[in-house]
Design a protein around this motif. Structure first.
Motif, PDB file in Angstrom:
ATOM      1  N   PHE A  44       0.832  -1.203   0.000  1.00  0.00           N
ATOM      2  CA  PHE A  44       0.000   0.000   0.000  1.00  0.00           C
ATOM      3  C   PHE A  44       0.870   1.258   0.000  1.00  0.00           C
ATOM      4  CE2 PHE A  44      -3.156  -3.091   1.613  1.00  0.00           C
ATOM      5  CZ  PHE A  44      -4.160  -2.863   0.682  1.00  0.00           C
ATOM      6  N   SER A  45       0.921   1.981   1.114  1.00  0.00           N
ATOM      7  CA  SER A  45       1.531   3.314   1.114  1.00  0.00           C
ATOM      8  C   SER A  45       3.032   3.308   0.832  1.00  0.00           C
ATOM      9  CB  SER A  45       1.252   4.016   2.447  1.00  0.00           C
ATOM     10  OG  SER A  45       1.818   3.311   3.529  1.00  0.00           O
ATOM     11  N   SER A  48       3.427   2.768  -2.780  1.00  0.00           N
ATOM     12  CA  SER A  48       2.983   3.963  -3.501  1.00  0.00           C
ATOM     13  C   SER A  48       4.066   5.032  -3.510  1.00  0.00           C
ATOM     14  CB  SER A  48       1.705   4.516  -2.860  1.00  0.00           C
ATOM     15  OG  SER A  48       0.658   3.577  -2.949  1.00  0.00           O
ATOM     16  N   ILE A  61      -0.773   4.210  -9.992  1.00  0.00           N
ATOM     17  CA  ILE A  61      -0.615   3.894  -8.568  1.00  0.00           C
ATOM     18  C   ILE A  61      -1.970   3.535  -7.956  1.00  0.00           C
ATOM     19  CG2 ILE A  61      -0.038   4.870  -6.309  1.00  0.00           C
ATOM     20  CD1 ILE A  61       2.130   6.513  -7.722  1.00  0.00           C
ATOM     21  N   GLY A  62      -3.007   4.286  -8.347  1.00  0.00           N
ATOM     22  CA  GLY A  62      -4.350   3.985  -7.845  1.00  0.00           C
ATOM     23  C   GLY A  62      -4.812   2.603  -8.264  1.00  0.00           C
ATOM     24  N   SER A  65      -3.426  -0.260  -6.269  1.00  0.00           N
ATOM     25  CA  SER A  65      -3.993  -0.499  -4.934  1.00  0.00           C
ATOM     26  C   SER A  65      -5.005  -1.631  -4.934  1.00  0.00           C
ATOM     27  CB  SER A  65      -4.651   0.777  -4.400  1.00  0.00           C
ATOM     28  OG  SER A  65      -5.826   1.088  -5.132  1.00  0.00           O
ATOM     29  N   TYR A  66      -5.503  -2.011  -6.113  1.00  0.00           N
ATOM     30  CA  TYR A  66      -6.491  -3.093  -6.183  1.00  0.00           C
ATOM     31  C   TYR A  66      -5.904  -4.448  -5.786  1.00  0.00           C
ATOM     32  CZ  TYR A  66     -10.129  -0.211  -8.290  1.00  0.00           C
ATOM     33  OH  TYR A  66     -11.090   0.742  -8.504  1.00  0.00           O
ATOM     34  N   GLY A  68      -4.691  -5.011  -3.114  1.00  0.00           N
ATOM     35  CA  GLY A  68      -5.076  -5.144  -1.712  1.00  0.00           C
ATOM     36  C   GLY A  68      -6.441  -5.771  -1.502  1.00  0.00           C
TER      37      GLY A  68
END
Length: 477
Positions: A44-45, A48, A61-62, A65-66, A68
């Motif tokens: 995650f972060s 990123s 980047i968004g 996140s999938y 996750g």
């Protein structure tokens, strides 16, 4: 389940609860919590930050996140961990610890390979192995949760949940601040390699953890399924496969609803609604700090470091409260605290840039969050049948996360809509001089998130009432 040891005084219960923290399995739970928390930020972060520094677009980047989502849908493959044994390792270590080691190996291997990837060259390998990392991490969570529930009786689950959260939070510091420091001083390659090496903590804990008993009890409807297989004239191989699918996929859910009846819906609603205030308000907490005027150093020191230790303290107090008050009453306190501390953010918005106000707010919010988290983990643990521990707990943990995450996506829209000039916006600015055009929309937002805790509070009160009326004690606690 009924409250344990009702005859003991409160002091005796608390003294007994404290001794649980000194037991060997509690220390092992601490280490397993560390192993469970370590991969989380690395998909995650922290990931990123690495990608953005390499010039990867925000859109990409968004989309990354999938990966996750593996944490949210882990109940889909949890039946495999309940019903299948890892060859060789399963016989040597038992079902739970064997799956832990397989998952930990997957996590470590993913981190090692990711460390050699270069986002400047191609994002595809990072995406593939980030997905492998998330899948392995979620699988490790399933195995660790199952071991924790089966390793101790219900009255000790509060202490084990607190130890798990302590280890998890320390791992968050390691994979967050620790990885960033290594990346800054050396390289991202070395940062991810160092995180892979730290997975040895979990491997060691899995190897020394006590082997738990494996239930072989019959399940609801199994005889009916066997008769149906015979009536359909299925071959022995097809019949065995038919029965296995029933036991792995359907039996855990049939078992849960057969034990709790219609109150299973109440229990699932409570689990799904319990952390909604925290999840929804958490999305807008960091934007509030920025809009008030706190800089990154102040946020890092108070929120990211001091706040983590307050969460840990809250988790420990939550474990003691469960032993002293019982799971449901402690759960009620946690729900009240988590809802009320949302209003602290209104107070902070009105105070403006004030480190004392930030520290007090973070203290209250993280204490209540750690307390409520421990209580919810212990409650969900008490609901499982050890025949289907992995599947049922994975279902509960997915249910508890999903509603808050879905509503959290609307949090920015809510703040923006209340920040528009006119009506409530102008009234609040006139009534509270400490507010600004940037922060005024947060007041109705945090008031709303605080009120979002009411449904869970009412459901807990109902279950307490139902228990007193002798409605099945198992559904009440």
């Amino acid at each position: 389940m009924s409250e344990p040891n009702e005859q003991r005084s409160m002091g005796e219960k608390l003294a007994h609860a404290w001794t649980v923290y000194t037991e060997r399995r509690t220390f092992i739970m601490l280490l397993l919590g560390f192993s469970s928390g370590l991969p989380f930020l690395l998909v995650f972060s922290t990931l990123s930050l690495w990608l953005r520094e390499a010039g990867v677009s925000r859109t990409e980047i968004g989309l990354m996140s999938y990966v996750g989502l593996a944490y949210t849908i882990k109940f889909i493959w949890a039946p495999v961990l309940d019903q299948l044994r890892v060859p060789v390792l399963g016989n040597l270590l038992g079902k739970r610890r064997a799956w832990m080691l397989v998952a930990q190996a997957g996590v470590a291997l993913s981190l090692v390979i990711m460390s050699f990837c270069d986002p400047h060259v191609s994002l595809t390998p990072i995406a593939i192995f980030a997905l492998m990392l998330a899948f392995s991490s979620a699988t490790q969570d399933i195995a660790i949760d199952a071991w924790r529930i089966e390793a101790a009786e219900d009255e000790k689950q509060g202490a084990l949940a607190a130890a798990y959260q302590l280890g998890y939070r320390v791992a968050i510091i390691a994979s967050g601040a620790g990885a960033l420091l290594i990346a800054e001083a050396v390289s991202w390659h070395m940062a991810y390699l160092a995180m892979a090496a730290l997975m040895s903590v979990g491997v060691g804990a899995a190897l020394v953890a006590p082997r738990v008993a494996e239930s072989e009890a019959p399940v609801v409807g199994e005889e009916t399924i066997e008769r149906l297989a015979r009536r359909l004239h299925l071959s022995s191989e097809a019949g065995s496969a038919f029965e296995w699918i029933y036991r792995a996929v359907f039996a855990p859910f049939i078992d849960f609803f057969s034990r709790f009846g219609w109150q299973a819906l109440i229990v699932l609603a409570l689990i799904g609604l319990y952390r909604v205030p925290d999840f929804v308000m958490g999305v807008m907490a960091n934007p509030l700090y920025i809009d008030i005027g706190f800089d990154k150093t102040e946020i890092a020191g108070v929120v990211k470091l001091f706040g983590v230790w307050m969460t840990i303290l809250g988790a420990i107090v939550g474990g003691l409260a469960i032993a002293g008050l019982g799971t449901l009453r402690a759960l009620l306190l946690g729900a009240l605290a988590a809802s009320l501390t949302n209003f602290m953010f209104i107070w902070l918005a009105m105070r403006g840039h004030d480190l004392f106000g930030l520290t007090v707010t973070i203290s209250a919010e993280n204490l209540s969050g750690g307390f409520a988290g421990t209580c919810l983990i212990a409650y969900m643990s008490s609901l499982t049948n050890h025949e289907f521990t992995a599947t049922q707990y994975a279902l509960f943990s997915s249910v508890y996360a999903l509603p808050g995450k879905l509503l959290g996506g609307l949090s920015g829209y809510m703040v923006d809509s209340w920040s528009a000039p006119g009506g409530l916006h102008d009234t609040l600015l006139a009534a509270a001089p400490g507010l600004t055009a940037k922060t005024v929309g947060y007041v109705p937002f945090f008031a709303t998130t605080g009120l979002m805790g009411l449904p869970a509070i009412l459901l807990i009160l109902y279950l307490l009432y139902a228990r007193r009326r002798s409605v099945p004690a198992e559904a009440a606690d």
